[in-house]
Design a protein around this motif. Structure first.
Motif, short mmCIF file in Angstrom:
data_model
loop_
_atom_site.label_atom_id
_atom_site.label_comp_id
_atom_site.label_asym_id
_atom_site.label_seq_id
_atom_site.Cartn_x
_atom_site.Cartn_y
_atom_site.Cartn_z
N ASP A 55 -5.03 0.87 90.40
CA ASP A 55 -4.23 1.70 89.50
C ASP A 55 -4.29 1.17 88.07
O ASP A 55 -4.29 1.95 87.11
N SER A 56 -4.34 -0.14 87.93
CA SER A 56 -4.36 -0.71 86.58
C SER A 56 -5.66 -0.37 85.86
O SER A 56 -5.66 -0.08 84.65
N LEU A 57 -6.79 -0.38 86.58
CA LEU A 57 -8.06 -0.01 85.95
C LEU A 57 -8.10 1.48 85.66
O LEU A 57 -8.56 1.91 84.60
N THR A 58 -7.63 2.28 86.61
CA THR A 58 -7.60 3.73 86.39
C THR A 58 -6.74 4.06 85.17
O THR A 58 -7.13 4.86 84.32
N TYR A 59 -5.57 3.44 85.11
CA TYR A 59 -4.69 3.67 83.95
C TYR A 59 -5.39 3.25 82.66
O TYR A 59 -5.35 3.97 81.66
N SER A 60 -6.02 2.10 82.68
CA SER A 60 -6.68 1.60 81.47
C SER A 60 -7.73 2.58 80.98
O SER A 60 -7.82 2.88 79.78
N ARG A 87 2.03 5.91 79.44
CA ARG A 87 1.69 7.33 79.49
C ARG A 87 1.95 7.95 80.86
O ARG A 87 2.14 9.15 80.98
N GLU A 88 1.93 7.14 81.88
CA GLU A 88 2.21 7.61 83.23
C GLU A 88 2.82 6.47 84.01
O GLU A 88 2.55 5.30 83.74
N PRO A 89 3.67 6.78 84.99
CA PRO A 89 4.37 5.71 85.73
C PRO A 89 3.40 4.85 86.54
O PRO A 89 2.40 5.32 87.06
N LEU A 90 3.73 3.58 86.62
CA LEU A 90 2.96 2.63 87.44
C LEU A 90 3.91 1.89 88.37
O LEU A 90 5.09 1.72 88.07
N SER A 91 3.37 1.45 89.49
CA SER A 91 4.16 0.59 90.37
C SER A 91 4.37 -0.74 89.69
O SER A 91 3.68 -1.09 88.72
N LEU A 92 5.28 -1.51 90.23
CA LEU A 92 5.57 -2.81 89.64
C LEU A 92 4.33 -3.71 89.70
O LEU A 92 4.02 -4.42 88.75
N SER A 93 3.61 -3.64 90.81
CA SER A 93 2.40 -4.46 90.95
C SER A 93 1.35 -4.05 89.93
O SER A 93 0.71 -4.90 89.29
N SER A 94 1.15 -2.76 89.78
CA SER A 94 0.13 -2.27 88.85
C SER A 94 0.50 -2.57 87.41
O SER A 94 -0.36 -2.95 86.61
N GLY A 114 6.17 3.37 94.84
CA GLY A 114 7.01 3.98 93.81
C GLY A 114 6.55 3.60 92.42
O GLY A 114 5.52 2.95 92.22
N ALA A 115 7.30 4.03 91.44
CA ALA A 115 6.90 3.79 90.05
C ALA A 115 8.10 3.33 89.24
O ALA A 115 9.23 3.77 89.45
N VAL A 116 7.83 2.44 88.30
CA VAL A 116 8.85 1.99 87.36
C VAL A 116 8.94 3.04 86.25
O VAL A 116 7.94 3.32 85.58
N ALA A 173 9.62 -1.96 75.67
CA ALA A 173 8.71 -1.28 74.74
C ALA A 173 7.46 -0.81 75.47
O ALA A 173 6.97 0.31 75.27
N ILE A 174 6.93 -1.66 76.33
CA ILE A 174 5.75 -1.29 77.11
C ILE A 174 6.08 -0.14 78.06
O ILE A 174 5.32 0.83 78.18
N LEU A 175 7.22 -0.24 78.70
CA LEU A 175 7.61 0.78 79.66
C LEU A 175 7.79 2.14 78.99
O LEU A 175 7.36 3.18 79.49
N LEU A 176 8.41 2.13 77.82
CA LEU A 176 8.63 3.38 77.10
C LEU A 176 7.32 3.95 76.55
O LEU A 176 7.20 5.16 76.36
N ALA A 177 6.36 3.08 76.31
CA ALA A 177 5.09 3.54 75.76
C ALA A 177 4.11 3.97 76.85
O ALA A 177 3.09 4.59 76.55
#
Length: 1576
Positions: free
Chosen positions: A676-681, A564-571, A603-605, A558-562
């Motif tokens: 990346d996690s902060l930028t995404y947030s 907005r942009e791909p993130l690496s596994l770590s992010s 890469g990105a999930v 559900a999170i992955l489908l929601a």
């Protein structure tokens, strides 16, 4: 028994075999051979079979010999010779009698036997013929095995044919020899005996050869049977190879790159032994595998292939045995080696797969080929479909590890399943090539899929024709592109789509599929659903997973489908607070549809295709247990984003900026890495929050974070290059459906203030991160909640004291991206999108709610795009360009659908689409309208002709039967769409260019906007104007439109404003919309009438609230905190003791602190001859006289004219002021009293544009719109001579030479003309050089040169005597040069421009003397030097007058009487401090450490820090090295004392306090989170 002994048998001896016995024995022999032939095996072994055959043959010959001896006549030859001959004859008879199943051989033998019947014996033959009989008798034994001709095996038939061919010439030879002696019945001649014997010898030899071949064939067959028995124990899977596959290979010219790579690998004998083709479900791996197998087979390089298939061929233990069996048939050496293995280990094909690799591959292949390089390839497709993952993993592990020792190449394909992809990981990097199909560039795959769809649709068309009618252009390019894009990377989607279309009604089905939000349903989704169901069932099978594991997997999905942009596994893990390895485990079960890169940080999930989300979220597709609620995914992500922002990760200067002097874009401006996690947030928290079904539990947390960190959030957006998104994000949050009634009033106010903060400082926020705090924060109103929340924490920033400045109401959105003027904008019919066309030649499509650019710019036009329109269904966009073409675009994909449409002979100025979407109308500079078929692009009728000048605007009537057009010929015209003829006489009423027209929604009225600054309404039925014109704009009206309900008209103007008008009364509603900094070229309403859109010369698109409640008078900057006239503090303002910046300002129209100024544009300024006073004239119809040193008013305002004042001049003695006006008069007044000295000078028939006194003051020279120059007696006010005529258009400027003998004029006709000041005669030919109107002319003090300024943006110098150009044009201004003048010493030229700058030029070289003088907020229309040449005065359309200090160097800073010197001298002093510029080093492109400007001390600089170079540029106050010192909002500019501003005259003031302002590498000291303590 020998033939001789046979001869001695008694004649009466009974034969040992009765007929019954003979039949029984023959049946037994036949049975044995039948078994061999039909069952592939035999009872006896090979040796036994041969012995039995010989024995049977001997017995049969003996029986026939007895009969032959008994029946023969007595012979005259020797007993031995006679017996031998008879034995041979009997043997041949027996063979002949056994040839019934092969008639040709029987016929041949019959001829020999019949002749032999005529000869009793051959003399001296002894027993030679008996020996030949023995050799021949075996033939009869072989033939006796077969019942009939059909029973003979093909190989035996073939050899019998060969035998027959060999026997015929021998038989013929025997017959010839024997027939010569038939009368004697004995062959006696030695030669004949020898010939007959040799012939029968040859006969025997060929028979023996035939017998040998047959016996060998039996042995081979027995050996083959044995081999087949052994190979049969492998239990190979039938139909598993390439020849058993019904699926298609790749279409020609698709997958070119990957096929080429695999082919090259297969031919590289020294390369890796394994090539793994990995890819997500449905991407087309099997088609590639089939293509490769076919190519390899044709090249003789395919060893074997196995195509796995779930439920059919999914037993992994059968793969290697099946391949081994196929290889054995392909290679004899391998077959022998394999059979040897199977003899020793018959059950090798049923061993575990690891041993299968050893026994069936490695051992026999090494035995057969040794260490030779591999020449054959083995392909295994779809390994992921095998049912036993462990066995599959084991097989791959064994294959990969042993591959260097196996002389074969292996080509496996599969999805990147968890049990497969590790086997091809780092441990075998040198053993295997790996290609991930889903990593191939999107455009390459899209191109392949589009080609596949195109070819398939063409095939569908051929199959259905001629019984089914197709449009001529089918499939349409747009629909083809849309199908291809929807397929993404999934070939299975494209395949399914083509099958769906091919089934029935291809045209309708293709349209249905490609329609926006198409719901084709199960026929198209069923194959995808089956594929996804298999994957999901395996990943969430309750028999294999615990309930907790299934729940966790669903949550992550559900999170992955929601996302907005791909993130690496770590992010992703950092964002949701889960360890990356745990996320990997959860998603590993879904490798087939979710791409999980092998490296956590790279890469990105991603979900592989949008159809997977559709499957999991659409009711009725996925099982209920597996269905995903996206709202829960958004909720989890919203909470995760806000939680991340609440952490210490988001803080002041999170970007790590070291200096405030550099823009974000410069290489030297270093930023600290932001996770990346902060930028995404920061980018996505709002997107997730507005999709949460129950947001209130999150909102309080959100608000607490924003009150502390809003500016830090904006900092992240700025430093990561996403500042432009901030307004749209906040707008979405404020207007989202799920936020309605959930946001508290306090939250709404805070969010609105935050949005206004971003819109106010958008340019600064995007350009330089530190100035969010240093420049934008001080500029907000003190009543703003942003100010209240953050001013206390930011004490060391600049402060404003603002008076009289009215801040326009903020727009809802602002969109930037075009690099040229935005000439056209329009809403989509559903209001969700906007389209724009620009001078930069592009069309852009935007999200109307967020302001995001939805597609890459649509490029295709080679010149400015002047007009855009949506089709009624919103699927198409039409654009018209000055490149003379119209183009039709797909609004979803951006692909060109139709066009370019050519036919116009001039640039296309306007386009419109008919209400039914079938036609397009266009208007052009060629003065015609043209009507086009919207689908084919064909012209529908002849051109609509009637206009006499360029057509500027066209619109269809609501019923589509008429078109209205507007033109440069000042008329509107109505046309019948069918006939192309005018419906009525031209609609005349405007006295200048008509730029825009529109029908009312009911078709009853027409609205038009014109360069005469008015808007007119017309009755569409009669063409009668509806009085009176709508007046309010101060410049040409370039755009008009009706609201959807017809009750309002919106207009956009060159005065940079947008106005709303009551369509019934013609009255303006509220205050203008202000914000654009250039002409407004296009306006329009949203379909629901709630918003307006505008496009401007400032290259932006803006969206405004159009609700009537929003049209109240706009407030001052602090509407709730205006300063009372008694000077008391505004209620609710911050206390002075907190040292926070406070913005003070007066209510609109209130002049405080003695500030006075014009209320309209300042058109003209002039110094008095003694330099003590400045005279100004304005569009407010007044004249004012000012103290040139203090800016204090001395005289006025004088209500001098009945219309705006266009020009002003001061007499040489300073006693008189002459002014010219749009009221067509010139008036002369006393400089001291303002009283008129004479009657008005009347004579011009149009506006007076320019007036000057002669050097002696006796005459006044004027120019006018009426194209004449007039010379007046200044004392009497009468004309001194007849009007000077010669120009063909408006005269904008006149000047008289210092000696009073020459007059020069500049005109709209682009020329300058010289006149004799006394006689009025023209003195030379017109001076030509400018390409557009000449707006200003002036003589040099010595009269030798003339300077001119033009609409072409250039300044030119001319020789006043010869008319020759003196220098190349002076270039630097970016808009019309409205005013030019020489300095008193003639060495410098000053120019004022519509680009809002004043420039100074060296009159000898044409080089710019100093940086542009910036500060005016609008066009500079007039400039003049002070008599001593040290200052320049400028008058601007921003209603202000500025006096500039233009002395060289920094002396202006030391001036004691200038208004701004103290401010800038204090700032300049800080630039002399060594600490001013000291950030870190940076690396240049050659990786050499270089000092930045900030590291260099003032003494080290090649050019010292000269404070005289402080200047305003594009809203920025810049230092001597272009340092970004501060940014000021545009509405403050006209009230700010900019660098070199000596005096500012006007009603507005924004005074700066820089006493605590920190900047440069000290900028971070502006922040002090502890508000209860003093700054250090």
């Amino acid at each position: 028994m020998s033939p001789y002994k046979l001869f001695r048998w008694r004649r009466d001896e009974q034969a040992p075999d009765s007929p019954q016995a003979s039949s029984t024995e023959r049946g037994s022999r036949t049975h044995r051979f039948d078994h061999l032939r039909r069952h592939g095996t035999a009872h006896p072994g090979p040796a036994t079979a041969l012995s039995a055959a010989r024995e049977c043959g001997a017995r049969r010959s003996e029986q026939q010999l007895r009969r032959g001896v008994h029946e023969s006549s007595p012979s005259r030859s020797s007993p031995t010779g006679r017996a031998s001959w008879l034995i041979l004859k009997a043997t041949l008879e027996a063979v002949r009698d056994g040839c019934d199943m092969f008639p040709p051989l029987k016929t041949t033998l019959q001829g020999v036997v019949s002749v032999m019947q005529l000869v009793d014996t051959v003399r001296d033959a002894q027993d030679e013929f008996a020996k030949l009989a023995m050799r021949i008798s075996g033939l009869q034994t072989i033939l006796s095995q077969y019942r009939g001709q059909d029973d003979i095996p093909p190989i035996i038939k073939k050899r019998l044919d060969q035998l027959l061919g060999d026997l015929r010439p021998i038989a013929e030879g025997i017959e010839r020899k024997m027939k010569r002696t038939v009368i004697k019945r004995t062959i006696t001649a030695p030669k004949d005996i020898q010939d007959v014997q040799e012939s029968f010898e040859k006969l025997a030899m060929w028979v023996e050869r035939f017998q040998l071949e047959c016996n060998l064939n039996v042995e081979y067959r027995v050996e083959d049977i044995t081999a087949e028995n052994l190979l049969g124990k492998l239990h190979h899977v039938q139909g598993a190879g390439i020849d058993g596959q019904s699926g298609d290979a790749c279409m020609e010219n698709t997958r070119v790159g990957v096929l080429r790579d695999i082919s090259a690998w297969s031919q590289d004998t020294n390369g890796a032994r394994i090539f793994w083709l990995s890819g997500m479900a449905g991407i087309g791996k099997s088609a590639i595998a089939r293509s490769i197998c076919l190519k390899l087979r044709d090249a003789g390089a395919l060893g074997a292939s196995f195509f796995c298939s779930r439920g059919v061929r999914d037993d992994v233990t059968r793969i290697i045995p099946t391949i081994a069996e196929s290889l054995a048939r392909r290679s004899i050496p391998y077959r022998r080696a394999l059979l040897e293995v199977l003899r020793q280990n018959p059950d090798a094909g049923h061993n575990i797969v690891k041993l299968q690799v050893e026994y069936l591959f490695k051992k026999p292949l090494r035995e057969a080929f040794g260490n030779t390089s591999p020449a054959l390839v083995v392909a295994v497709d779809a390994l992921d479909e095998c049912s036993d993952p462990k066995a599959t993993k084991s097989m791959l592990s064994a294959l990969v590890s042993r591959s260097p020792h196996i002389p074969l190449k292996f080509f496996p394909t599969s999805r990147p399943e968890q049990h497969i992809h590790p086997e091809f990981g780092a441990k075998c990097a040198d053993l295997a090539n790996i290609v991930r199909l889903h990593d191939i560039e999107q455009h390459i795959i899209e191109s392949d899929i589009e080609l596949y769809c195109s070819e398939t649709l063409q095939e569908i068309r051929r199959e259905w024709s001629p019984l089914y009618t197709f449009p001529e252009e089918w499939p349409p390019k747009a629909e083809l592109t849309r199908v291809s894009k929807r397929a993404g990377k999934l070939f299975i989607y494209a395949l399914t789509a083509m099958q769906f279309i091919a089934e029935e009604n291809p045209v309708d089905r293709l349209q249905e599929m490609t329609r926006h939000n198409s719901g084709v349903g199960q026929p198209l989704t069923e194959p995808l659903d089956e594929m996804y169901s298999l994957v999901i069932d395996r990943a969430m099978n309750p028999k294999l997973r615990t309930n907790k594991e299934i729940l966790q997997t669903k949550q992550v999905v559900a999170i992955l489908l929601a996302l907005r942009e791909p993130l690496s596994l770590s992010s992703l893990g950092a964002l949701i607070g889960t360890a990356p390895q745990d996320v990997r485990v959860m998603l590993s079960r879904l490798h087939a549809v979710i791409d999980v890169p092998p490296d956590n940080g790279e890469g990105a999930v991603t979900s592989f295709h949008a159809s997977f989300e559709d499957y999991l979220t659409t009711p009725g597709r996925a099982p209920d247990a597996f269905r995903i609620d996206l709202s829960k995914g958004h909720q989890a992500l919203a909470q995760a984003c806000i939680r991340t922002m609440a952490s210490d990760a988001l803080c002041f200067n999170v970007s790590g900026c070291r200096t405030s002097y550099l823009p974000n874009s410069m290489q030297r401006q270093s930023f600290a890495p932001i996770s990346d996690s902060l930028t995404y947030s920061c980018l996505q928290w709002i997107h997730h929050l507005i999709r949460v079904s129950n947001p209130p539990p999150i909102l309080l947390f959100m608000y607490s974070v924003l009150r502390e960190k809003t500016l830090f959030w904006i900092e992240v957006l700025s430093s990561t290059g996403h500042a432009r998104l901030a307004v749209g994000l906040l707008h979405q949050l404020l207007t989202a459906e799920n936020m309605r009634d959930c946001l508290s009033p306090e939250m709404v106010e805070f969010l609105r203030d935050a949005k206004e903060f971003v819109m106010l400082g958008h340019d600064a926020i995007e350009f330089s991160t530190p100035h969010i705090y240093l420049s934008v924060l001080p500029s907000v109103s003190p009543t703003s909640m942003i100010a209240k929340a953050f001013w206390p924490k930011f004490r060391s920033i600049l402060k404003y004291n603002v008076t009289g400045i009215q801040r326009p109401r903020a727009q809802l959105l602002q969109m930037s991206g075009h690099t040229g003027t935005v000439f056209a904008v329009a809403f989509a019919p559903d209001g969700t999108h906007l389209v724009s066309g620009s001078e930069d030649g592009t069309v852009r499509i935007w999200d109307a709610k967020t302001g995001d650019l939805l597609l890459d710019p649509l490029e295709g036009h080679s010149h400015a795009v002047m007009s855009v329109a949506f089709s009624p269904d919103g699927t198409l966009v039409v654009s018209g360009s000055l490149d003379k073409t119209i183009q039709v675009w797909d609004s979803e994909t951006g692909e060109l659908v139709t066009g370019p449409l050519t036919g116009h002979n001039g640039g296309v100025q306007c386009v419109a689409v008919s209400p039914d979407g079938t036609r397009i109308v266009s208007g052009s500079r060629d003065c015609t309208l043209r009507l086009w078929n919207a689908t084919t692009g064909d012209l529908v009728t002849d051109a609509f002709e009637g206009h006499t000048d360029a057509v500027k605007s066209v619109k269809f009537s609501p019923d589509g039967t008429q078109v209205v057009s507007a033109s440069d010929d000042k008329t509107l015209r109505l046309w019948n769409v069918t006939t192309g003829r005018q419906v009525m006489e031209p609609l005349a009423g405007h006295n200048n260019i008509v730029w825009s027209v529109a029908f009312s929604p009911d078709g009853a009225r027409i609205v038009s906007g014109s360069s005469d600054n008015t808007i007119r309404l017309w009755d569409a039925q009669t063409g009668i104007p509806i009085p009176e014109p709508l007046v309010g704009h101060s410049d040409p009206v370039g755009a008009v439109s009706f609201s959807p309900d017809g009750s309002w008209v919106v207009s956009g103007s060159a005065d940079k404003t947008i106005r709303l008008w009551d369509a019934a009364t013609g009255r303006p509603w509220g205050q203008p919309f202000e914000g654009h900094s250039d002409y407004v070229w296009s306006v329009g309403f949203s379909p629901d009438g709630s918003t307006l859109v505008s496009g401007s010369g400032d290259k932006t698109i803006r969206v405004w609230g159009a609700a009537v409640t929003d049209t109240i008078d706009p407030p001052d900057i602090a509407p709730r905190d205006t300063i009372p006239t008694d000077g008391s503090s505004p209620q609710g303002s911050l206390d002075d003791d907190v040292s926070a910046p406070v913005t003070y300002m007066q209510m609109r129209k209130t002049r405080s602190d003695g500030l006075q100024g014009h209320s309209g544009r300042v058109r003209c300024v002039a110094y008095t001859p003694d330099g003590t006073q400045i005279v100004s004239g304005s569009e407010d119809k007044t004249i004012l006289v000012w103290d040139a040193h203090t800016g204090a008013p001395i005289l006025g305002p004088i209500q001098a004219h009945n219309d705006l004042i266009k020009c002003i001049a001061v007499s040489p003695d300073g006693d008189y002021i002459a002014s010219g006006s749009a009221d067509q008069t010139i008036r002369i007044r006393d400089t001291r009293t303002g009283r008129p000295m004479t009657d008005s000078l009347s004579g011009h028939s149009d506006s007076v544009t320019s007036a000057v006194f002669s050097p002696d003051g006796a005459r006044i020279v004027s120019g006018s719109y009426d194209r004449t120059v007039r010379v007046w007696d200044a004392g009497t006010g009468r004309l001194a001579m007849k009007p000077l005529e010669g120009h063909s258009n408006t005269i904008w400027s006149v000047a008289i030479s210092p000696d009073g003998t020459q007059i020069v004029s500049g005109s709209e006709d682009t020329t300058l003309q010289f006149w004799h000041a006394t006689t009025g005669e023209r003195m030379m030919k017109p001076l030509k050089g400018h390409s557009k109107a000449v707006y200003s002319v002036a003589f040099s003090p010595d009269g030798s040169r003339i300077v001119s300024g033009s609409v072409d943006w250039t300044i030119r110098l001319w020789n006043a005597r010869s008319g020759d150009a003196v220098l190349v044009p002076l270039r630097g201004h970016t808009k019309t040069v409205a005013s030019v003048t020489f300095s008193p010493d003639g060495r410098t030229i000053a120019s004022g421009s519509h680009d809002a700058t004043v420039r100074l030029w060296d009159a000898t070289t044409g080089i710019s003397v100093m940086k542009p003088l910036e500060g005016h907020g609008d066009a500079v229309h007039s400039v003049a030097f002070s008599p001593d040449g040290t200052r320049v005065v400028s008058g601007s359309w921003d209603n202000t007058i500025r006096v500039w200090d233009v002395k060289p160097g920094d002396s202006w800073l030391g001036s004691s009487d200038g208004q701004s010197s103290t401010i800038w001298s204090a700032l300049a002093s800080s630039f002399r401090l060594p600490v001013a510029l000291q950030p870190a080093q940076y690396l240049d492109p050659d990786r050499i450490a270089m000092p930045t400007v900030s590291e260099v001390s003032p003494g080290d600089l090649a050019e010292p820090h000269n404070p005289s170079y402080f200047r305003l540029n594009a809203g920025w106050i810049k230092g001597p090295r272009d340092e970004l010192v501060m940014w000021a909002p545009g509405d403050y500019h006209r009230g700010m004392l900019m660098p070199r501003t000596y005096v500012l005259i006007g009603r507005y003031r924004a005074t700066l306090d820089l006493s605590r302002f920190v900047h440069g590498d000290q900028w971070t000291r502006c922040y002090n989170a502890k508000t209860d303590s003093e700054d250090p």
